[in-house]
Motif scaffolding. Structure first.
Motif, PDB file in Angstrom:
ATOM      1  N   LYS A 123       0.856  -1.172   0.000  1.00  9.13           N
ATOM      2  CA  LYS A 123       0.000   0.000   0.000  1.00  9.13           C
ATOM      3  C   LYS A 123       0.904   1.237   0.000  1.00  9.13           C
ATOM      4  O   LYS A 123       0.609   2.232  -0.653  1.00  9.13           O
ATOM      5  CB  LYS A 123      -0.890  -0.044   1.252  1.00  9.13           C
ATOM      6  CG  LYS A 123      -2.050   0.904   1.179  1.00  9.13           C
ATOM      7  CD  LYS A 123      -3.042   0.615   2.294  1.00  9.13           C
ATOM      8  CE  LYS A 123      -3.962   1.801   2.485  1.00  9.13           C
ATOM      9  NZ  LYS A 123      -4.812   1.667   3.661  1.00  9.13           N
ATOM     10  N   HIS A 124       2.003   1.141   0.712  1.00  8.84           N
ATOM     11  CA  HIS A 124       2.997   2.202   0.698  1.00  8.84           C
ATOM     12  C   HIS A 124       4.280   1.653   1.290  1.00  8.84           C
ATOM     13  O   HIS A 124       4.265   0.627   1.974  1.00  8.84           O
ATOM     14  CB  HIS A 124       2.511   3.401   1.520  1.00  8.84           C
ATOM     15  CG  HIS A 124       3.280   4.664   1.247  1.00  8.84           C
ATOM     16  ND1 HIS A 124       3.436   5.188  -0.011  1.00  8.84           N
ATOM     17  CD2 HIS A 124       3.956   5.501   2.074  1.00  8.84           C
ATOM     18  CE1 HIS A 124       4.149   6.300   0.052  1.00  8.84           C
ATOM     19  NE2 HIS A 124       4.478   6.511   1.305  1.00  8.84           N
ATOM     20  N   ILE A 144      -1.427   3.575   7.939  1.00  8.17           N
ATOM     21  CA  ILE A 144      -1.780   3.230   6.550  1.00  8.17           C
ATOM     22  C   ILE A 144      -2.191   1.763   6.448  1.00  8.17           C
ATOM     23  O   ILE A 144      -3.185   1.422   5.813  1.00  8.17           O
ATOM     24  CB  ILE A 144      -0.601   3.553   5.604  1.00  8.17           C
ATOM     25  CG1 ILE A 144      -0.383   5.066   5.524  1.00  8.17           C
ATOM     26  CG2 ILE A 144      -0.845   2.981   4.215  1.00  8.17           C
ATOM     27  CD1 ILE A 144       0.906   5.490   4.842  1.00  8.17           C
ATOM     28  N   LEU A 176       0.157  13.025   6.277  1.00 10.77           N
ATOM     29  CA  LEU A 176      -0.125  12.282   5.047  1.00 10.77           C
ATOM     30  C   LEU A 176      -1.230  13.005   4.269  1.00 10.77           C
ATOM     31  O   LEU A 176      -2.386  12.576   4.264  1.00 10.77           O
ATOM     32  CB  LEU A 176      -0.570  10.848   5.390  1.00 10.77           C
ATOM     33  CG  LEU A 176       0.434   9.990   6.153  1.00 10.77           C
ATOM     34  CD1 LEU A 176      -0.239   8.769   6.743  1.00 10.77           C
ATOM     35  CD2 LEU A 176       1.582   9.562   5.237  1.00 10.77           C
ATOM     36  N   GLY A 178      -1.960  13.104   1.296  1.00 11.05           N
ATOM     37  CA  GLY A 178      -2.558  12.374   0.166  1.00 11.05           C
ATOM     38  C   GLY A 178      -3.343  11.150   0.597  1.00 11.05           C
ATOM     39  O   GLY A 178      -3.755  10.348  -0.233  1.00 11.05           O
ATOM     40  N   TYR A 179      -3.535  10.973   1.906  1.00  7.53           N
ATOM     41  CA  TYR A 179      -4.209   9.760   2.375  1.00  7.53           C
ATOM     42  C   TYR A 179      -5.392  10.101   3.256  1.00  7.53           C
ATOM     43  O   TYR A 179      -5.236  10.435   4.420  1.00  7.53           O
ATOM     44  CB  TYR A 179      -3.215   8.881   3.141  1.00  7.53           C
ATOM     45  CG  TYR A 179      -3.818   7.583   3.622  1.00  7.53           C
ATOM     46  CD1 TYR A 179      -4.274   6.632   2.709  1.00  7.53           C
ATOM     47  CD2 TYR A 179      -3.938   7.306   4.974  1.00  7.53           C
ATOM     48  CE1 TYR A 179      -4.836   5.448   3.139  1.00  7.53           C
ATOM     49  CE2 TYR A 179      -4.498   6.123   5.417  1.00  7.53           C
ATOM     50  CZ  TYR A 179      -4.944   5.195   4.492  1.00  7.53           C
ATOM     51  OH  TYR A 179      -5.500   4.022   4.923  1.00  7.53           O
ATOM     52  N   ASP A 300     -12.662   1.104  -1.431  1.00  6.45           N
ATOM     53  CA  ASP A 300     -11.662   1.542  -2.410  1.00  6.45           C
ATOM     54  C   ASP A 300     -12.367   2.026  -3.681  1.00  6.45           C
ATOM     55  O   ASP A 300     -12.897   1.220  -4.436  1.00  6.45           O
ATOM     56  CB  ASP A 300     -10.729   0.366  -2.724  1.00  6.45           C
ATOM     57  CG  ASP A 300      -9.651   0.754  -3.724  1.00  6.45           C
ATOM     58  OD1 ASP A 300      -9.644   1.924  -4.180  1.00  6.45           O
ATOM     59  OD2 ASP A 300      -8.820  -0.117  -4.048  1.00  6.45           O
ATOM     60  N   ALA A 302     -11.286   2.820  -6.422  1.00  8.80           N
ATOM     61  CA  ALA A 302     -10.712   2.255  -7.653  1.00  8.80           C
ATOM     62  C   ALA A 302     -11.307   0.883  -7.984  1.00  8.80           C
ATOM     63  O   ALA A 302     -11.173   0.399  -9.109  1.00  8.80           O
ATOM     64  CB  ALA A 302      -9.197   2.148  -7.531  1.00  8.80           C
TER      65      ALA A 302
ATOM     66  N   ASN B  69      -4.904   8.320  -7.439  1.00  7.37           N
ATOM     67  CA  ASN B  69      -5.377   8.827  -6.160  1.00  7.37           C
ATOM     68  C   ASN B  69      -5.051   7.900  -5.001  1.00  7.37           C
ATOM     69  O   ASN B  69      -4.925   8.334  -3.858  1.00  7.37           O
ATOM     70  CB  ASN B  69      -6.888   9.027  -6.210  1.00  7.37           C
ATOM     71  CG  ASN B  69      -7.238  10.495  -6.217  1.00  7.37           C
ATOM     72  OD1 ASN B  69      -6.617  11.288  -5.528  1.00  7.37           O
ATOM     73  ND2 ASN B  69      -8.212  10.851  -7.023  1.00  7.37           N
ATOM     74  N   LYS B  70      -4.951   6.600  -5.300  1.00  3.35           N
ATOM     75  CA  LYS B  70      -4.669   5.636  -4.236  1.00  3.35           C
ATOM     76  C   LYS B  70      -3.248   5.748  -3.717  1.00  3.35           C
ATOM     77  O   LYS B  70      -2.955   5.336  -2.602  1.00  3.35           O
ATOM     78  CB  LYS B  70      -4.873   4.210  -4.760  1.00  3.35           C
ATOM     79  CG  LYS B  70      -6.277   3.682  -4.544  1.00  3.35           C
ATOM     80  CD  LYS B  70      -6.445   2.319  -5.140  1.00  3.35           C
ATOM     81  CE  LYS B  70      -5.894   1.206  -4.282  1.00  3.35           C
ATOM     82  NZ  LYS B  70      -6.322  -0.115  -4.801  1.00  3.35           N
ATOM     83  N   LEU B  71      -2.345   6.288  -4.554  1.00  2.00           N
ATOM     84  CA  LEU B  71      -0.960   6.410  -4.099  1.00  2.00           C
ATOM     85  C   LEU B  71      -0.919   7.415  -2.944  1.00  2.00           C
ATOM     86  O   LEU B  71      -1.495   8.499  -3.032  1.00  2.00           O
ATOM     87  CB  LEU B  71      -0.057   6.878  -5.245  1.00  2.00           C
ATOM     88  CG  LEU B  71       0.054   5.913  -6.432  1.00  2.00           C
ATOM     89  CD1 LEU B  71       0.920   6.528  -7.525  1.00  2.00           C
ATOM     90  CD2 LEU B  71       0.624   4.575  -6.004  1.00  2.00           C
ATOM     91  N   ILE B  72      -0.233   7.031  -1.898  1.00  2.64           N
ATOM     92  CA  ILE B  72      -0.219   7.847  -0.681  1.00  2.64           C
ATOM     93  C   ILE B  72       0.454   9.199  -0.948  1.00  2.64           C
ATOM     94  O   ILE B  72       0.072  10.206  -0.359  1.00  2.64           O
ATOM     95  CB  ILE B  72       0.528   7.099   0.459  1.00  2.64           C
ATOM     96  CG1 ILE B  72      -0.003   5.673   0.614  1.00  2.64           C
ATOM     97  CG2 ILE B  72       0.510   7.883   1.761  1.00  2.64           C
ATOM     98  CD1 ILE B  72      -1.291   5.492   1.324  1.00  2.64           C
ATOM     99  N   ASP B  73       1.446   9.210  -1.845  1.00  4.81           N
ATOM    100  CA  ASP B  73       2.169  10.452  -2.113  1.00  4.81           C
ATOM    101  C   ASP B  73       1.444  11.370  -3.093  1.00  4.81           C
ATOM    102  O   ASP B  73       1.925  12.462  -3.388  1.00  4.81           O
ATOM    103  CB  ASP B  73       3.572  10.141  -2.653  1.00  4.81           C
ATOM    104  CG  ASP B  73       4.494   9.611  -1.556  1.00  4.81           C
ATOM    105  OD1 ASP B  73       4.156   9.800  -0.374  1.00  4.81           O
ATOM    106  OD2 ASP B  73       5.534   9.010  -1.888  1.00  4.81           O
ATOM    107  N   VAL B  74       0.338  10.914  -3.628  1.00  5.93           N
ATOM    108  CA  VAL B  74      -0.432  11.751  -4.548  1.00  5.93           C
ATOM    109  C   VAL B  74      -1.513  12.472  -3.750  1.00  5.93           C
ATOM    110  O   VAL B  74      -2.326  11.846  -3.066  1.00  5.93           O
ATOM    111  CB  VAL B  74      -1.058  10.904  -5.672  1.00  5.93           C
ATOM    112  CG1 VAL B  74      -2.005  11.742  -6.529  1.00  5.93           C
ATOM    113  CG2 VAL B  74       0.041  10.300  -6.541  1.00  5.93           C
TER     114      VAL B  74
END
Lengths: 580, 166
Positions: A123-124, A144, A176, A178-179, A300, A302, B69-74
């Motif tokens: 996931k990261h 995360i 974070l 972006g999360y 999710d 996606a 969007n799922k990427l944490i850094d995005v």
């Protein structure tokens, strides 16, 4: 304090009390700290088992599982386990050692680009380059891994970062931007879904692993009973709904229950919750639930529309959404229209009860699974390996409670069952844990018999021993003219002797009725035990060939009640009768 | 087949090592085809802006956006509406221009396209041109007959018109 101490303090602050690991050169500073710490460390005998054990721990407990491996080969040996957790959205944090920061990129001894390798299967991932970053990185990793759609996170730890001094601040901030996982479902979408459900006459619920991940067992149960909709599950959804309930259809898909496959084909409203419509679940997507409007609930975004076009998508946490959905349905509900559907489903189920009793020798796998579930309680945690053993379990085993059926679904990792059971037992020492494995898969991880012996982890391993890579052989029998290319495993090892060499108790079972007592004694003994069950190598589990629709099962589907043939023609019955 | 439209995806990402690898890896793994990708700093020092030009139907584009969007850094991803987006690309063209005649023609073409000559050598002229990609294509076509020694294009970068931000 030193970086290594900060790592252990961070783990302890996250509530970690056990880790599965294997030390190595660049992890010496960390292991030196572990030496004095209260953290329970279980030394596995192969890093892959550390990852699977952490995964089994996570799935059985709902907590984040932790594994540790050294740089280079240690990290690459973890990869299979990390990918397994990724495909099944299981929350693990994997700590890997890395060479000292000045040597990174110099092809140093045991150096590998762990971040690069694990980007597509995590996931990261993180690589703190200074010890000061450690507390926030580890806190972020756990956050995360354990929130939103869960998944594995790797933290790559250069040796010097473990050794250098740092100051551990009290207030650890994680940043974070972006999360931000969505939790609450959109009210308008919930309303639309409720309308669709209320206006449908043949609704079916498809429950996936998301129900278990979000602990929404009781919310799902309420939805099913409120709208009187039968529930089928994916492989990972097994246990999200009690399979002995009149509304349970069992598992859907390639190796699913005939009832589930036929009823999903026939339904007019499919409520899919926490699943991703994998090819093993849907069969040919063009033919999947053609008559149904599809509601897809998933955390999710996606996953919405990725594999199957849906009519009403709802993104968010299944627990919250299901609760709101039930409220909304109750608010608008008009009349009773689903009784016919319920009666139809009940009757239909009766005519397709799979036959499980056989007195053949060598044992039929159905008989073996029957004896397993007759012996186990609903609280027993079972894990499976991958292949026929897994599909027999998924098909025939009646799972009633969440987190009690643990299996590698997405990646289909042979060798998963035994170490996952080890992790589950460590997480839930008060529960019985049974690993159902094939002989092929078990041999990939058999060295960890040493671990269960050394640490007294009393799991019971049931090996369905047919001396074949059964699932591949099954496909060869069905689709490749019975040309059994390289799927016969030969006569060795003697599993009983193998286990005994690790001082693990072992028994062999060859006749019907024998397993019940052997398994029950093994569980009572409180000792790790291996049971070698000799089974028929030629038994085939009926299946939907790849690329076909779910109604096109091949192989004889043996049923309990042979003279109910008339009732099995489902289309004739359902059309024009139910729900009009 | 659905409409294979060209999309302009604008993303704000954390400006730190490995981000580009995460994004590029995602495209490869999911089989998304992209025409170009540009990366540079944004209004915040620790945030980079990425502009991706990709062709595909709505379904593919939706997946690209969601997976990014799922990427944490995005931090943010938008599929920009081409109607209300300013899109520019920079291109450097080194043209073979050994004679007076050719030089003056190249200079003329460059000025018609509002390009500038930024380097000269006895054998070559280098044109700098900024604009929409089709304008750049047109200039390249015009000077092709003289002989092009090298082209360096940045790929388009884009921003929403007016007060709108992503």
């Amino acid at each position: 304090m030193k970086g290594g101490e900060a790592i252990i303090k961070s783990l302890t602050d996250e509530g970690v009390d056990v880790v599965f690991g294997y030390p190595g050169g660049v992890l010496l500073p960390l292991y030196d700290v572990i030496y004095d710490s209260d953290l329970r460390h279980i030394l596995v005998r192969h890093e892959q088992c550390a990852a699977h054990a952490a995964d089994g721990y996570a799935r059985a407990s709902g907590k984040v599982g932790v594994c540790i491996a050294t740089s280079g080969p240690g990290a690459t040996n973890l990869v299979t386990g990390i990918a397994t957790a990724y495909m099944d959205s299981s929350s693990i944090v994997a700590l890997t050692g890395q060479v000292v920061t000045p040597l990174i990129g110099k092809d140093a001894f045991q150096e590998v680009d762990t971040l690069g390798i694990t980007i597509p299967i995590t996931k990261h991932n993180f690589q703190p380059m200074t010890p000061q970053e450690l507390p926030s990185v580890i806190k972020s990793a756990f956050y995360i891994a354990g929130t939103g759609r869960k998944g594995p996170v790797v933290v790559d730890l250069p040796k010097d970062v473990q050794e250098l001094e740092m100051e551990f601040e009290d207030d650890i901030k994680i940043d974070l931007p972006g999360y931000k996982p969505t939790t609450k479902g959109h009210p308008l979408q919930i309303k639309r879904a409720a309308e669709l459900i209320v206006n449908s006459s043949k609704p079916v619920i498809l429950a996936g692993g998301g129900i278990i991940a979000s602990n929404s067992f009781s919310e799902l149960f309420r939805l099913s009973e409120t709208i009187v909709a039968p529930v089928t599950t994916t492989l990972l959804g097994k246990g999200s709904f009690p399979e002995d309930h009149p509304l349970s259809l069992g598992m859907l898909g390639m190796h699913g229950r005939k009832t589930a496959n036929l009823i999903v084909d026939d339904c007019d409203c499919l409520i899919a919750v926490g699943c991703r419509f994998s090819d093993r679940t849907t069969g040919n997507v063009a033919e999947f639930a053609r008559k149904a409007k599809i509601i897809h609930i998933d955390i999710d975004p996606a996953e919405i529309g990725k594999n199957v076009d849906v009519d009403v998508p709802i993104v968010g946490d299944a627990k919250i959404i299901l609760e709101n959905l039930v409220e909304e349905i109750k608010r608008i509900k008009r009349g009773e229209r689903t009784k016919e559907w319920l009666n139809y489903v009940k009757n239909f189920k009766k005519s397709w009860i799979p036959r499980m009793s056989f007195d053949d020798v060598p044992l039929k796998p159905q008989q073996v699974i029957k004896e397993i579930w007759e012996t186990l309680s609903e609280d027993t945690i079972v894990t499976t390996d991958v292949g026929q053993n897994q599909m027999w379990m998924a098909h025939y085993y009646t799972s009633k409670r969440p987190r009690k059926f643990i299996s590698s679904g997405g990646l289909g990792t042979m060798g998963f069952g035994f170490p996952a059971a080890m992790g589950a037992k460590v997480a839930k020492p008060e529960e019985d844990v049974v690993a159902v494995c094939g002989d092929g898969g078990f041999l990939m991880v058999s060295q960890d018999l040493a671990t269960v012996r050394e640490y007294d982890i009393p799991v019971v391993i049931c090996i369905l021993d047919n001396r074949y890579l059964g699932m591949v052989a099954q496909w060869q029998r069905l689709f490749y003219d019975e040309r059994l290319s390289h799927t016969h495993l030969g006569d060795v090892p003697d599993f009983v002797k193998l286990a005994e060499s690790y001082k693990v108790n072992a028994e062999r079972v060859e006749k019907p009725g024998q397993l019940r007592e052997t398994l029950s004694d093994a569980l009572k003994s409180g000792e790790p035990t291996l049971i070698d069950i000799i089974i028929d190598a030629e038994e085939i589990l009926p299946m939907v060939p790849p690329g076909r629709g779910l109604t096109e099962m091949v192989g004889e589907y043996k049923v309990e009640n042979e003279n109910m043939g008339e009732d099995r023609t489902y289309n004739k019955q359902s059309q024009g009768k139910v729900g009009d | 087949m659905e409409d294979q439209r060209t999309h302009i995806i604008s993303a704000l990402v954390l400006h730190k090592p490995g981000v580009l690898q995460r994004i590029a890896g995602l495209f490869t793994r999911r089989g998304f085809n992209i025409d170009s990708i540009t990366v540079g700093t944004s209004e915040h020092a620790d945030i980079a802006r990425i502009t991706i030009i990709a062709k595909g139907d709505e379904r593919v584009l939706e997946q690209i956006t969601k997976q990014l969007n799922k990427l944490i850094d995005v931090i943010k991803v938008r599929d920009l509406d081409p109607e209300s987006t300013v899109k520019r690309e920079l291109c450097l063209i080194k043209v073979h221009a050994p004679s007076e005649q050719v030089r003056s023609e190249v200079v003329q073409y460059a000025s018609i396209f509002r390009g500038r000559i930024i380097d000269v050598s006895p054998e070559t002229l280098t044109i700098e041109i900024t604009g929409a990609s089709d304008k750049i294509d047109a200039l390249i076509d015009m000077v092709r007959s003289f002989g092009i020694k090298e082209i360096a294009r940045t790929g388009p970068t884009a921003i929403s018109r007016g007060t709108k931000t992503i």
